[in-house]
Design an enzyme around this catalytic site. Structure first.
Site, PDB file in Angstrom:
ATOM      1  N   HIS A  96      38.726  41.819  40.869  1.00  0.00           N
ATOM      2  CA  HIS A  96      37.373  42.351  41.033  1.00  0.00           C
ATOM      3  C   HIS A  96      37.310  43.274  42.243  1.00  0.00           C
ATOM      4  O   HIS A  96      37.753  42.918  43.335  1.00  0.00           O
ATOM      5  CB  HIS A  96      36.364  41.224  41.200  1.00  0.00           C
ATOM      6  CG  HIS A  96      34.953  41.720  41.330  1.00  0.00           C
ATOM      7  ND1 HIS A  96      34.256  42.238  40.267  1.00  0.00           N
ATOM      8  CD2 HIS A  96      34.137  41.821  42.404  1.00  0.00           C
ATOM      9  CE1 HIS A  96      33.061  42.622  40.668  1.00  0.00           C
ATOM     10  NE2 HIS A  96      32.959  42.383  41.976  1.00  0.00           N
ATOM     11  N   SER A  97      36.741  44.470  42.046  1.00  0.00           N
ATOM     12  CA  SER A  97      36.581  45.452  43.106  1.00  0.00           C
ATOM     13  C   SER A  97      37.955  45.743  43.732  1.00  0.00           C
ATOM     14  O   SER A  97      38.903  46.056  43.019  1.00  0.00           O
ATOM     15  CB  SER A  97      35.561  44.938  44.137  1.00  0.00           C
ATOM     16  OG  SER A  97      35.100  45.966  44.964  1.00  0.00           O
ATOM     17  N   ARG A  98      38.116  45.597  45.058  1.00  0.00           N
ATOM     18  CA  ARG A  98      39.419  45.828  45.661  1.00  0.00           C
ATOM     19  C   ARG A  98      40.499  44.972  45.006  1.00  0.00           C
ATOM     20  O   ARG A  98      41.660  45.379  44.883  1.00  0.00           O
ATOM     21  CB  ARG A  98      39.343  45.522  47.157  1.00  0.00           C
ATOM     22  CG  ARG A  98      40.580  45.819  48.019  1.00  0.00           C
ATOM     23  CD  ARG A  98      41.785  44.933  47.851  1.00  0.00           C
ATOM     24  NE  ARG A  98      41.669  43.614  48.442  1.00  0.00           N
ATOM     25  CZ  ARG A  98      42.179  43.260  49.619  1.00  0.00           C
ATOM     26  NH1 ARG A  98      42.872  44.104  50.313  1.00  0.00           N
ATOM     27  NH2 ARG A  98      42.022  42.023  50.054  1.00  0.00           N
ATOM     28  N   SER A 123      37.861  44.744  37.116  1.00  0.00           N
ATOM     29  CA  SER A 123      36.419  44.528  37.169  1.00  0.00           C
ATOM     30  C   SER A 123      35.790  45.309  38.315  1.00  0.00           C
ATOM     31  O   SER A 123      36.243  45.215  39.465  1.00  0.00           O
ATOM     32  CB  SER A 123      36.136  43.031  37.339  1.00  0.00           C
ATOM     33  OG  SER A 123      34.788  42.778  37.622  1.00  0.00           O
TER      34      SER A 123
END
Length: 264
Positions: A96-98, A123
């Site tokens: 997710h994200s980073r 994500s």
């Protein structure tokens, strides 16, 4: 008898709900500044045939007093070693994200090993080679003050608002977050870098950092050049309340990927 590699793997991989009869393994990679406990709810909510492992980055929770990772590549090397040492085979990697960038680089390192991933789920993150990925996740925050960084993270929904009320908690959270952002700022993905597995992209309708067009650019890095993009209601941390559509989709992704079935 536990050998040193397995003990090292335990530092990197947390399993909140061991499921000895599970058929599938999901490996979750937290966001910048995030920690393994953020995924406790997902681990509990998924069906018994899915065991969830969560990457625990240094510099937070049980590894609070360790130096944060100096680079995305260093993190990916360490996580790949931990997965191999633990004997994880054909996992689905969820970042997710980073965390999606770290999961992507980990997947590349697991190529041609027993732990080669069955799929990658990216994500709330733009494609690794797209400048937007660094701007949104690293460059846009790295030079800001502590107050600005924390305000931004609270606005996205990635940190409990109670943290902002306690100076001592902020002092614990911010060093790891700043290190994560600095690592992202330095990260550069080769435009032709790919992973040898299907890629599914999860994006939220109200996430300002990942427009629909940017999500589709993950196709540059996927085996076969195409990805499945699934959109959900909400903002950057759209799955924080464990919405049923998200859990159903994630469970389906894990099951179909592990069996070698194309995403539906």
């Amino acid at each position: 008898m536990t050998h040193p590699g397995e003990r090292e793997a335990d530092r990197w991989l947390r399993c909140f709900h061991p499921r000895v009869s599970a058929e599938h393994t999901l490996v979750c990679f937290p966001h910048a500044g995030g920690a393994a406990s953020y995924y406790h709810g997902i681990s509990a909510a998924l069906a018994p045939d899915v065991e969830t492992l969560v990457v625990q980055y240094p510099g937070r929770e049980k590894r609070l007093f360790e130096e944060p990772a100096p680079s995305v590549e260093w993190l990916a090397d360490a996580v790949a070693r931990a997965l191999v040492a633990r004997g994880v085979q054909r996992p689905v990697l969820f970042g997710h994200s980073r965390g999606a960038i770290v999961a992507f680089e980990t997947a590349r390192r697991l190529h041609r090993t027993a732990g080669q991933p069955a799929a990658l789920v990216a994500s709330a993150c733009a494609a690794p080679s797209h400048p937007e990925a660094r701007r949104a996740l690293g460059d846009g925050l790295a030079g800001q003050s502590d107050t600005e960084v924390l305000t931004r993270l609270l606005g996205l929904g990635g940190t409990d608002a109670d943290v902002a009320q306690h100076a001592e908690l902020i002092e614990l959270v911010l060093p790891a977050l700043r290190a994560d952002l600095a690592a992202l700022t330095r990260y550069r993905a080769a435009p032709d870098a790919t992973v040898p597995c299907p890629v599914s992209v999860y994006a939220a309708d109200d996430d300002p950092d990942v427009p629909a067009a940017d999500a589709a650019l993950w196709g540059r890095h996927a085996a076969g050049g195409t990805v499945e993009v699934h959109r959900f209601e909400g903002g950057h941390f759209y799955f924080g309340s464990l919405p049923r559509p998200f859990l159903d989709r994630l469970q389906q992704t894990v099951r179909t990927a592990r069996k070698g079935i194309a995403f539906a």
